[in-house]
Design a protein around this motif. Structure first.
Motif, PDB file in Angstrom:
ATOM      1  N   GLU A  10      -8.866  -3.312 -10.449  1.00 54.81           N
ATOM      2  CA  GLU A  10      -9.491  -3.684 -11.731  1.00 54.81           C
ATOM      3  C   GLU A  10     -11.008  -3.630 -11.664  1.00 54.81           C
ATOM      4  O   GLU A  10     -11.669  -3.396 -12.669  1.00 54.81           O
ATOM      5  CB  GLU A  10      -9.016  -5.070 -12.157  1.00 54.81           C
ATOM      6  CG  GLU A  10      -7.632  -4.977 -12.745  1.00 54.81           C
ATOM      7  CD  GLU A  10      -7.044  -6.305 -13.159  1.00 54.81           C
ATOM      8  OE1 GLU A  10      -7.682  -7.356 -12.943  1.00 54.81           O
ATOM      9  OE2 GLU A  10      -5.917  -6.279 -13.679  1.00 54.81           O
ATOM     10  N   ASP A  11     -11.576  -3.859 -10.457  1.00 55.66           N
ATOM     11  CA  ASP A  11     -13.032  -3.710 -10.343  1.00 55.66           C
ATOM     12  C   ASP A  11     -13.408  -2.403  -9.628  1.00 55.66           C
ATOM     13  O   ASP A  11     -14.474  -2.307  -9.033  1.00 55.66           O
ATOM     14  CB  ASP A  11     -13.701  -4.947  -9.728  1.00 55.66           C
ATOM     15  CG  ASP A  11     -12.957  -5.457  -8.527  1.00 55.66           C
ATOM     16  OD1 ASP A  11     -11.997  -4.780  -8.088  1.00 55.66           O
ATOM     17  OD2 ASP A  11     -13.342  -6.514  -8.002  1.00 55.66           O
ATOM     18  N   PHE A  12     -12.512  -1.417  -9.721  1.00 57.96           N
ATOM     19  CA  PHE A  12     -12.763  -0.057  -9.237  1.00 57.96           C
ATOM     20  C   PHE A  12     -12.871   0.069  -7.718  1.00 57.96           C
ATOM     21  O   PHE A  12     -13.384   1.052  -7.196  1.00 57.96           O
ATOM     22  CB  PHE A  12     -13.984   0.570  -9.954  1.00 57.96           C
ATOM     23  CG  PHE A  12     -13.616   1.078 -11.330  1.00 57.96           C
ATOM     24  CD1 PHE A  12     -13.135   0.214 -12.305  1.00 57.96           C
ATOM     25  CD2 PHE A  12     -13.721   2.419 -11.656  1.00 57.96           C
ATOM     26  CE1 PHE A  12     -12.745   0.677 -13.561  1.00 57.96           C
ATOM     27  CE2 PHE A  12     -13.342   2.901 -12.912  1.00 57.96           C
ATOM     28  CZ  PHE A  12     -12.845   2.020 -13.858  1.00 57.96           C
ATOM     29  N   GLY A  13     -12.351  -0.948  -6.987  1.00 54.52           N
ATOM     30  CA  GLY A  13     -12.261  -0.833  -5.531  1.00 54.52           C
ATOM     31  C   GLY A  13     -11.200   0.201  -5.177  1.00 54.52           C
ATOM     32  O   GLY A  13     -10.164   0.299  -5.848  1.00 54.52           O
ATOM     33  N   ILE A  14     -11.479   0.985  -4.111  1.00 55.03           N
ATOM     34  CA  ILE A  14     -10.481   1.984  -3.682  1.00 55.03           C
ATOM     35  C   ILE A  14     -10.123   1.880  -2.207  1.00 55.03           C
ATOM     36  O   ILE A  14      -9.122   2.469  -1.784  1.00 55.03           O
ATOM     37  CB  ILE A  14     -10.921   3.437  -3.993  1.00 55.03           C
ATOM     38  CG1 ILE A  14     -12.230   3.785  -3.279  1.00 55.03           C
ATOM     39  CG2 ILE A  14     -11.030   3.672  -5.496  1.00 55.03           C
ATOM     40  CD1 ILE A  14     -12.476   5.298  -3.214  1.00 55.03           C
ATOM     41  N   GLY A  15     -10.922   1.176  -1.417  1.00 60.61           N
ATOM     42  CA  GLY A  15     -10.607   1.121   0.006  1.00 60.61           C
ATOM     43  C   GLY A  15     -11.379   0.040   0.728  1.00 60.61           C
ATOM     44  O   GLY A  15     -12.358  -0.502   0.201  1.00 60.61           O
ATOM     45  N   LYS A  16     -10.880  -0.278   1.926  1.00 58.88           N
ATOM     46  CA  LYS A  16     -11.582  -1.243   2.785  1.00 58.88           C
ATOM     47  C   LYS A  16     -11.283  -0.878   4.242  1.00 58.88           C
ATOM     48  O   LYS A  16     -10.142  -0.533   4.567  1.00 58.88           O
ATOM     49  CB  LYS A  16     -11.099  -2.669   2.485  1.00 58.88           C
ATOM     50  CG  LYS A  16     -11.922  -3.712   3.200  1.00 58.88           C
ATOM     51  CD  LYS A  16     -11.783  -5.081   2.578  1.00 58.88           C
ATOM     52  CE  LYS A  16     -12.859  -5.978   3.065  1.00 58.88           C
ATOM     53  NZ  LYS A  16     -12.583  -6.702   4.228  1.00 58.88           N
ATOM     54  N   ASN A  17     -12.310  -0.939   5.075  1.00 57.00           N
ATOM     55  CA  ASN A  17     -12.154  -0.608   6.508  1.00 57.00           C
ATOM     56  C   ASN A  17     -11.470   0.755   6.701  1.00 57.00           C
ATOM     57  O   ASN A  17     -10.605   0.921   7.551  1.00 57.00           O
ATOM     58  CB  ASN A  17     -11.369  -1.701   7.250  1.00 57.00           C
ATOM     59  CG  ASN A  17     -12.067  -3.039   7.176  1.00 57.00           C
ATOM     60  OD1 ASN A  17     -13.295  -3.095   7.083  1.00 57.00           O
ATOM     61  ND2 ASN A  17     -11.305  -4.112   7.178  1.00 57.00           N
ATOM     62  N   ASN A  18     -11.879   1.706   5.904  1.00 55.27           N
ATOM     63  CA  ASN A  18     -11.338   3.074   5.921  1.00 55.27           C
ATOM     64  C   ASN A  18      -9.814   3.117   5.775  1.00 55.27           C
ATOM     65  O   ASN A  18      -9.128   3.932   6.404  1.00 55.27           O
ATOM     66  CB  ASN A  18     -11.778   3.851   7.167  1.00 55.27           C
ATOM     67  CG  ASN A  18     -11.871   5.336   6.867  1.00 55.27           C
ATOM     68  OD1 ASN A  18     -12.167   5.736   5.734  1.00 55.27           O
ATOM     69  ND2 ASN A  18     -11.583   6.164   7.845  1.00 55.27           N
ATOM     70  N   ASP A  19      -9.311   2.253   4.935  1.00 55.52           N
ATOM     71  CA  ASP A  19      -7.886   2.262   4.620  1.00 55.52           C
ATOM     72  C   ASP A  19      -7.729   1.990   3.125  1.00 55.52           C
ATOM     73  O   ASP A  19      -8.684   1.548   2.456  1.00 55.52           O
ATOM     74  CB  ASP A  19      -7.177   1.163   5.429  1.00 55.52           C
ATOM     75  CG  ASP A  19      -5.699   1.474   5.632  1.00 55.52           C
ATOM     76  OD1 ASP A  19      -5.184   2.442   5.027  1.00 55.52           O
ATOM     77  OD2 ASP A  19      -5.054   0.725   6.395  1.00 55.52           O
ATOM     78  N   LEU A  20      -6.513   2.249   2.620  1.00 47.53           N
ATOM     79  CA  LEU A  20      -6.235   1.944   1.212  1.00 47.53           C
ATOM     80  C   LEU A  20      -6.066   0.434   1.047  1.00 47.53           C
ATOM     81  O   LEU A  20      -5.881  -0.302   2.019  1.00 47.53           O
ATOM     82  CB  LEU A  20      -4.956   2.661   0.769  1.00 47.53           C
ATOM     83  CG  LEU A  20      -5.008   4.202   0.794  1.00 47.53           C
ATOM     84  CD1 LEU A  20      -3.637   4.776   0.474  1.00 47.53           C
ATOM     85  CD2 LEU A  20      -6.062   4.726  -0.176  1.00 47.53           C
ATOM     86  N   LEU A  21      -6.080  -0.025  -0.198  1.00 43.48           N
ATOM     87  CA  LEU A  21      -5.970  -1.469  -0.465  1.00 43.48           C
ATOM     88  C   LEU A  21      -4.523  -1.892  -0.676  1.00 43.48           C
ATOM     89  O   LEU A  21      -4.227  -3.076  -0.751  1.00 43.48           O
ATOM     90  CB  LEU A  21      -6.775  -1.822  -1.721  1.00 43.48           C
ATOM     91  CG  LEU A  21      -8.273  -1.512  -1.659  1.00 43.48           C
ATOM     92  CD1 LEU A  21      -8.920  -1.780  -3.011  1.00 43.48           C
ATOM     93  CD2 LEU A  21      -8.928  -2.352  -0.573  1.00 43.48           C
TER      94      LEU A  21
END
Ligand code: NAP
Length: 162
Positions: A10-21
């Motif tokens: 919803e806030d346009f995040g797509i990844g974290k720590n080079n992985d998907l969410l």
């Protein structure tokens, strides 16, 4: 035709720590169906994050700034223009991430296939803003799964206004 495909929170995040969410099997199936037999262009960090690479049945083009680098089992490209020249005549080319690649291809894209995942999760990579003055919605489908394991989402196809 240049198409971008992404799943965004919803806030346009797509990844974290080079992985998907998230892991949404239905969305991965749609991704495969849309991209099979086509060229997919991705950044080197997304390539590194793939559990299985290259993505089978697709021409995998990987962007790196390191001029002498040759990425095994993929077509290596060194600039946006170089990547587009190495698409082997594909009618539709899919830009599959990650964040830096989406930002650079957004001005060039004709179509966006976006899975809007209805959650907010901590992220360190974000998708660019989709300006509805520039994009019109041509398809919109809500997820139908009633399983508690699946995060609800809305799949939206946007076409650039001409
Ligand atoms: N939700 C989704 O749909 C989705 C889809 C894909 C990826 N992701 C997520 O996105 C994140 C990765 O995104 P990211 O922004 O960190 O990395 P990225 O865009 O995948 O890759 C960045 C790398 O690409 C290369 N690069 C970028 N622009 C270039 C250019 N113009 N010319 C040549 N090379 C260029 C550079 O590689 P070198 O460092 O080798 O020079 C750069 O470090 C991960 O968390 C991944 O899981 C999410």
């Amino acid at each position: 035709m240049i198409s971008i495909i992404a799943a965004v929170s919803e806030d346009f995040g797509i990844g974290k720590n080079n992985d998907l969410l998230w892991h949404i099997p239905e969305d991965l199936k749609r991704f495969k169906k849309l991209t099979i037999g086509k060229t997919v262009i991705m950044g080197r960090r997304t390539w590194d994050s793939l559990p299985r690479r290259p993505l089978p049945g697709r021409n995998n083009v990987v962007l790196t700034d390191i001029q002498d680098e040759v990425i095994d089992n993929a077509v290596t490209a060194y600039s946006i223009e170089d990547a587009l020249n190495k698409c082997g005549g594909s009618e539709e080319v899919f830009i599959i991430g990650g964040g830096s690649i989406y930002h650079q291809f957004m001005p060039l894209a004709d179509r966006l296939y976006i899975t809007h995942v209805h959650c907010k999760l901590p992220a360190d990579v974000f998708f660019p803003e989709i300006d509805l003055k520039k994009w019109k919605i041509v398809r919109k489908e809500k997820s139908v799964s009633h399983s508690d394991d699946v995060i609800p989402y809305t799949y939206v196809v946007y076409k650039r206004k001409r």
